[in-house]
Design an enzyme around this catalytic site. Structure first.
Site, short mmCIF file in Angstrom:
data_model
loop_
_atom_site.label_atom_id
_atom_site.label_comp_id
_atom_site.label_asym_id
_atom_site.label_seq_id
_atom_site.Cartn_x
_atom_site.Cartn_y
_atom_site.Cartn_z
N ASN A 196 0.88 -1.17 0.00
CA ASN A 196 0.00 0.00 0.00
C ASN A 196 0.92 1.22 0.00
OD1 ASN A 196 -1.59 2.23 0.66
ND2 ASN A 196 -2.90 1.07 2.06
N ASN A 227 2.40 5.05 -10.54
CA ASN A 227 1.15 4.96 -11.29
C ASN A 227 -0.08 4.77 -10.39
OD1 ASN A 227 -0.63 4.12 -13.70
ND2 ASN A 227 -0.66 2.31 -12.40
N TYR A 277 -9.47 14.61 -6.93
CA TYR A 277 -8.61 13.93 -7.92
C TYR A 277 -7.79 14.94 -8.71
CZ TYR A 277 -7.35 11.03 -11.96
OH TYR A 277 -6.66 10.37 -12.96
N LYS A 317 -3.62 15.48 -8.91
CA LYS A 317 -2.84 15.40 -10.14
C LYS A 317 -2.07 16.70 -10.40
CE LYS A 317 -3.90 11.19 -11.13
NZ LYS A 317 -2.88 10.11 -11.11
N ILE A 333 -8.03 6.72 -20.80
CA ILE A 333 -7.41 5.46 -21.17
C ILE A 333 -8.38 4.33 -20.80
CG2 ILE A 333 -5.42 3.95 -20.88
CD1 ILE A 333 -4.71 6.65 -22.12
#
Length: 261
Positions: A58, A85, A150, A154, A182
């Site tokens: 984790n 990632n 989110y 980023k 994606i």
């Protein structure tokens, strides 16, 4: 060169860790790196459904990250690259987002990348070379509605990328990759949330038509770029962010006159 053909990037025998590599973009990255001869270790909380060296981690937990890095260095003797990632997403405006969801997103998406860098950099400095790739998003630049936590996470990855790049150059390079949509389980989940399971394919096709390339991306698209950035062919690329979005951010969504004026 034929489509899908691998160019020898000189990566054979190198050692890379990819976080969140059991599915989605991470899996696509690992598949391409494996084809290039890279020794890859997948750090994830879920078991992969394909053959890869896997260590349960984790990334938001310091002790697990340290154990994972120690495993890699003990087994392979070095760590040449880290691809941050692992990430999670929750939908909501600021007032809709719970403090728990905010903390979870920041812990995985930002703190996880920080911890991975923190505990891999000493090994990279000792060996005199290394590359760190942070998987950010085009939402580091342009934001859709109801992704407050989110999108913030980023954006933060871009600051982390630049800081690592200038603090540790020339030994260590750090680059952010900013994908558009994606085709991953996460994208399929988002489509299902919007239109229901029965219409997932229609929704993803609809999203793809927004892109100048006429489709959403696939995980291997990110894998090919990652392999190039880990290679010595990209040795002067550092501290920047590379969008891979089929041209979406270049598009102004306003129609033009159909006739020449």
């Amino acid at each position: 060169m034929k489509s899908g053909e691998i160019v020898d990037l000189g990566l054979k025998g190198r050692v890379a860790v990819v976080t969140g590599g059991s599915q989605g973009i991470g899996k696509g990255i690992i598949k391409i790196l494996q084809r290039e001869g890279v020794n890859v270790v997948d750090f994830d909380i879920r078991n992969p459904d394909y053959e890869v060296d896997y260590f349960k981690v984790n990334v938001a937990k310091k002790e697990e990250v340290i154990k994972g890095i120690e495993y890699v260095v003990s087994k392979y003797g070095r760590i040449d690259a880290v691809v941050n990632n692992a990430g999670i997403e929750r939908y909501g405006t600021i007032d809709e987002t719970s403090e728990e969801d905010w903390d979870n997103i920041m812990n995985v998406n930002v703190k996880g990348a920080f911890l991975m860098a923190k505990y891999s950099i000493p090994h990279m400095r000792k060996q005199g070379k290394g590359v760190i790739i942070n998987i950010a998003s085009i939402q580091s630049f342009a934001v859709q509605k109801r992704v407050a936590a989110y999108a913030t996470s980023k954006h933060a990855l871009l600051g982390l990328t630049r800081s690592i790049a200038i603090d540790y150059a020339p030994q260590i390079r750090c680059i952010a990759i900013c994908p558009g949509s994606i085709r991953t389980p996460l994208l399929e989940w988002a489509a299902e949330e919007e239109v229901g399971k029965e219409y997932i394919e229609d929704k993803i096709k609809e999203w793809g038509q927004i892109y100048p390339m006429g489709r959403v991306g696939i995980p291997e698209d990110i894998g090919y770029l990652t392999a190039f950035l880990l290679s010595d062919l990209s040795s002067f690329i550092n501290g920047t962010c590379i969008t891979i979005d089929g041209g979406l951010l270049s598009l102004i969504p306003i129609s033009s006159p159909s006739k020449k004026i």
